[in-house]
Enzyme design. Structure first.
Site, PDB file in Angstrom:
ATOM      1  CG  ASP A  23       1.649  -3.419  -1.507  1.00 38.14           C
ATOM      2  OD1 ASP A  23       1.961  -3.406  -2.713  1.00 38.14           O
ATOM      3  OD2 ASP A  23       1.424  -4.464  -0.884  1.00 38.14           O
ATOM      4  CG  ASN A  71      10.061  -4.014  -5.825  1.00 37.20           C
ATOM      5  OD1 ASN A  71      10.063  -3.003  -5.129  1.00 37.20           O
ATOM      6  ND2 ASN A  71       9.156  -4.979  -5.674  1.00 37.20           N
TER       7      ASN A  71
END
EC number: 2.5.1.-
Length: 245
Positions: A23, A71
């Site tokens: 991340d 996503n």
């Protein structure tokens, strides 16, 4: 370049399987005044080095969360770039992956990925299936809730077809239908960028996984940062529900 295990790490107490939520690529790029896509490029370089480090230090398996089912909500330009990046990395790195003895697998619903990417994935799996140096698993279009729901449907179908009885449903049976069947559960999860949640990643598989969260953004997660994560892991008391002896 081969990395020797740091002297303050116990080779007998390393995680056999490390999972990573990578991340912070976009934030890393923004902080540097770069396009978000530059963060993904740098993140791919970091992943390559981490894989090599895991192999050299004797860690048997590495699983990374590359692209979640959520996503797809990102800007289309970023999604398209990521799909192309995955494809080009496989094309460019497969020979080296093969040379280093890496076995590569993919988990998730791969059926909706671009056809050209699916072909590269199939080629990478086929070419590395007999490699034993380290098992590298990439989660693409992966969501753990979706995985578990799919397992439920598959078992329900088996019952409907009278191939199994309800009484036969067990944890072991569920394991057989997971994407990760045949793979050990992660011992350690690392998540970068300061976020402290699982984000729908390996929910079943991480029931007893040790979790390590760091503020470091993924493109800055180097060998030293990984070393610190392993030190933290070795200081944990893993009892699996038992009383310490």
């Amino acid at each position: 370049m081969q990395y020797k295990l740091p002297i303050d790490l116990d080779s007998q107490n390393l995680p056999k399987h490390v999972a990573v939520i990578m991340d912070g690529n976009g934030r890393w790029a923004t902080k540097k005044g770069l396009p978000r896509l530059a963060g993904h490029r740098q993140g791919a370089k970091v992943l390559k080095e981490l894989l090599r480090c895991c192999k050299d230090w004797g860690i048997e398996a590495l699983t990374v969360y590359a692209f979640s089912t959520e996503n797809w909500r990102r800007p289309i330009q970023e999604v398209d770039f990521l799909m192309l990046l995955f494809e080009r990395l496989l094309q460019r790195e497969l020979a080296q992956i093969q040379k280093e003895g890496v076995r590569i697998s993919f988990i998730g619903d791969l059926s909706v990925l671009p056809q050209s990417l699916q072909r590269e994935i199939e080629r990478a799996i086929a070419h590395t299936i007999n490699n034993t140096a380290i098992h590298f698993t990439v989660a693409v279009n992966y969501g753990s809730r979706k995985e578990i729901a799919q397992v439920c449907r598959q078992i329900a179908l088996q019952i409907q077809q009278q191939k199994i009885e309800i009484e036969e449903i067990s944890e072991d049976l569920i394991e057989k239908y997971l994407y990760t069947t045949g793979t050990s559960h992660p011992d350690l999860l690392i998540r970068t960028s300061g976020e402290m949640r699982l984000s729908n990643f390996l929910l079943w598989q991480m029931a007893y996984t040790e979790m390590y969260f760091t503020d470091i953004l993924w493109p800055d997660f180097d060998r030293t940062a990984f070393h610190h994560a392993l030190l933290a892991y070795q200081n944990r008391d893993r009892r699996f529900g038992q009383i310490a002896s």
